[in-house]
Design an enzyme around this catalytic site. Sequence first.
Site, PDB file in Angstrom:
ATOM      1  N   ASP A  18       0.822  -1.211   0.000  1.00 44.25           N
ATOM      2  CA  ASP A  18       0.000   0.000   0.000  1.00 44.25           C
ATOM      3  C   ASP A  18       0.860   1.266   0.000  1.00 44.25           C
ATOM      4  O   ASP A  18       2.088   1.201   0.163  1.00 44.25           O
ATOM      5  CB  ASP A  18      -0.968  -0.011   1.197  1.00 44.25           C
ATOM      6  CG  ASP A  18      -0.287  -0.337   2.530  1.00 44.25           C
ATOM      7  OD1 ASP A  18       0.958  -0.361   2.577  1.00 44.25           O
ATOM      8  OD2 ASP A  18      -1.006  -0.569   3.519  1.00 44.25           O
ATOM      9  N   ASN A  36      -7.537  -2.425  14.591  1.00 43.12           N
ATOM     10  CA  ASN A  36      -8.931  -2.702  14.231  1.00 43.12           C
ATOM     11  C   ASN A  36      -9.045  -3.881  13.263  1.00 43.12           C
ATOM     12  O   ASN A  36     -10.099  -4.107  12.683  1.00 43.12           O
ATOM     13  CB  ASN A  36      -9.578  -1.443  13.625  1.00 43.12           C
ATOM     14  CG  ASN A  36      -8.912  -1.009  12.325  1.00 43.12           C
ATOM     15  OD1 ASN A  36      -7.972  -1.644  11.846  1.00 43.12           O
ATOM     16  ND2 ASN A  36      -9.402   0.082  11.731  1.00 43.12           N
ATOM     17  N   HIS A  64      -7.323  -4.261  10.420  1.00 41.24           N
ATOM     18  CA  HIS A  64      -7.055  -4.012   8.998  1.00 41.24           C
ATOM     19  C   HIS A  64      -5.751  -4.679   8.576  1.00 41.24           C
ATOM     20  O   HIS A  64      -4.829  -4.844   9.385  1.00 41.24           O
ATOM     21  CB  HIS A  64      -7.090  -2.514   8.645  1.00 41.24           C
ATOM     22  CG  HIS A  64      -5.925  -1.691   9.063  1.00 41.24           C
ATOM     23  ND1 HIS A  64      -6.031  -0.583   9.877  1.00 41.24           N
ATOM     24  CD2 HIS A  64      -4.603  -1.766   8.745  1.00 41.24           C
ATOM     25  CE1 HIS A  64      -4.853  -0.032  10.039  1.00 41.24           C
ATOM     26  NE2 HIS A  64      -3.961  -0.729   9.372  1.00 41.24           N
ATOM     27  N   GLU A  70      -9.752  -1.703   5.422  1.00 42.44           N
ATOM     28  CA  GLU A  70     -10.337  -1.333   6.704  1.00 42.44           C
ATOM     29  C   GLU A  70     -11.623  -2.129   6.948  1.00 42.44           C
ATOM     30  O   GLU A  70     -12.288  -2.545   5.993  1.00 42.44           O
ATOM     31  CB  GLU A  70     -10.686   0.164   6.680  1.00 42.44           C
ATOM     32  CG  GLU A  70      -9.482   1.086   6.517  1.00 42.44           C
ATOM     33  CD  GLU A  70      -8.772   1.358   7.835  1.00 42.44           C
ATOM     34  OE1 GLU A  70      -8.855   0.535   8.756  1.00 42.44           O
ATOM     35  OE2 GLU A  70      -8.114   2.421   7.922  1.00 42.44           O
TER      36      GLU A  70
HETATM   37  C1  GLP Z   1      -0.564   0.719   8.570  1.00 42.38           C
HETATM   38  C2  GLP Z   1      -0.245  -0.128   7.342  1.00 42.38           C
HETATM   39  C3  GLP Z   1      -0.443  -1.588   7.619  1.00 42.38           C
HETATM   40  C4  GLP Z   1       0.217  -1.963   8.931  1.00 42.38           C
HETATM   41  C5  GLP Z   1      -0.444  -1.227  10.059  1.00 42.38           C
HETATM   42  C6  GLP Z   1       0.143  -1.558  11.422  1.00 42.38           C
HETATM   43  O1  GLP Z   1      -1.859   1.207   8.605  1.00 42.38           O
HETATM   44  N1  GLP Z   1      -0.990   0.234   6.188  1.00 42.38           N
HETATM   45  O2  GLP Z   1       0.103  -2.343   6.539  1.00 42.38           O
HETATM   46  O3  GLP Z   1       0.099  -3.339   9.130  1.00 42.38           O
HETATM   47  O4  GLP Z   1      -0.293   0.154   9.828  1.00 42.38           O
HETATM   48  O5  GLP Z   1       1.266  -0.780  11.675  1.00 42.38           O
HETATM   49  P1  GLP Z   1       2.284  -1.011  12.853  1.00 42.38           P
HETATM   50  O6  GLP Z   1       3.100  -2.194  12.461  1.00 42.38           O
HETATM   51  O7  GLP Z   1       3.093   0.239  12.917  1.00 42.38           O
HETATM   52  O8  GLP Z   1       1.477  -1.250  14.079  1.00 42.38           O
END
Ligand code: GLP
Length: 243
Positions: A67, A136, A138, A143
């Site tokens: 993404d 959440n 995702h 989402e």
């Molecule tokens: C973002 C990314 C996700 C990631 C998530 C969790 O929103 N788009 O791909 O898994 O955050 O991030 P973190 O690893 O910093 O908790």
Amino acid sequence: MRVIVCDSHEEIARLGADMIEEIMKSKKDAVLGLATGSTPVNMYSELIRRYEAGELDFSCVRSVNLDEYYPIAPDNDQSYRYFMNKNLFDHVNIDKANTYVPDGLCEDTDAFCASYEAKIAELGGIDIQVLGIGGNGHIAFNEPAEALEPLTHLTDLTPETIAANSRFFESEADVPRRALTMGMGSILNARKILLLATGAAKADAIATLCAGKLTTSCPASLLNLHDDVTVICDRAAAAGLQA
Ligand code: GLP
């Protein structure tokens, strides 16, 4: 689904890197599906360490990222392209021309998303997809919603995700409101899936994922449709699992 609960973040990084190494050793031009966020950073450092030790060769490796914020320029230090360069690509012998991150500046997002799917197909599909998980539930930027998108698309971020990701920005107002993201089908098409999770904020999402049911209110739960998923997490993220 295989769930591995680790005592340290070093162990998570090591086991995750082992899975990537195994694929890179069996296929020189492996297609790695990569993720951003803070969770995989230690694993990327471990891959860099192994590269520097002469144990890994990225020269033929291809990569596709899940993404990217939209809109955002690749040289913006909050972009996922910048993140990947800084946390992995700049430190190994991967050819950046073989690294694909959604284009946060594309003008025609529909055309771009279709071309991103075509690129993944042209590469022969993803050998291993690395995932983090949002509090959440995702994955990438899919989402929780009544309906989930199968393929790469432009999406709105939820207020929870904007708030969670604001820690990387000067203020919450600076977080882009939209993103380009692979869809659930793009992710489920990967031959292998490796999901990493650390911290108590992920415990509910990991519990829902591991309960084995499918619900669009926790997009990660759709990973139960895949037959080769490994979840590596710490004790805090595993707190909601039955012993
Ligand atoms: C973002 C990314 C996700 C990631 C998530 C969790 O929103 N788009 O791909 O898994 O955050 O991030 P973190 O690893 O910093 O908790």
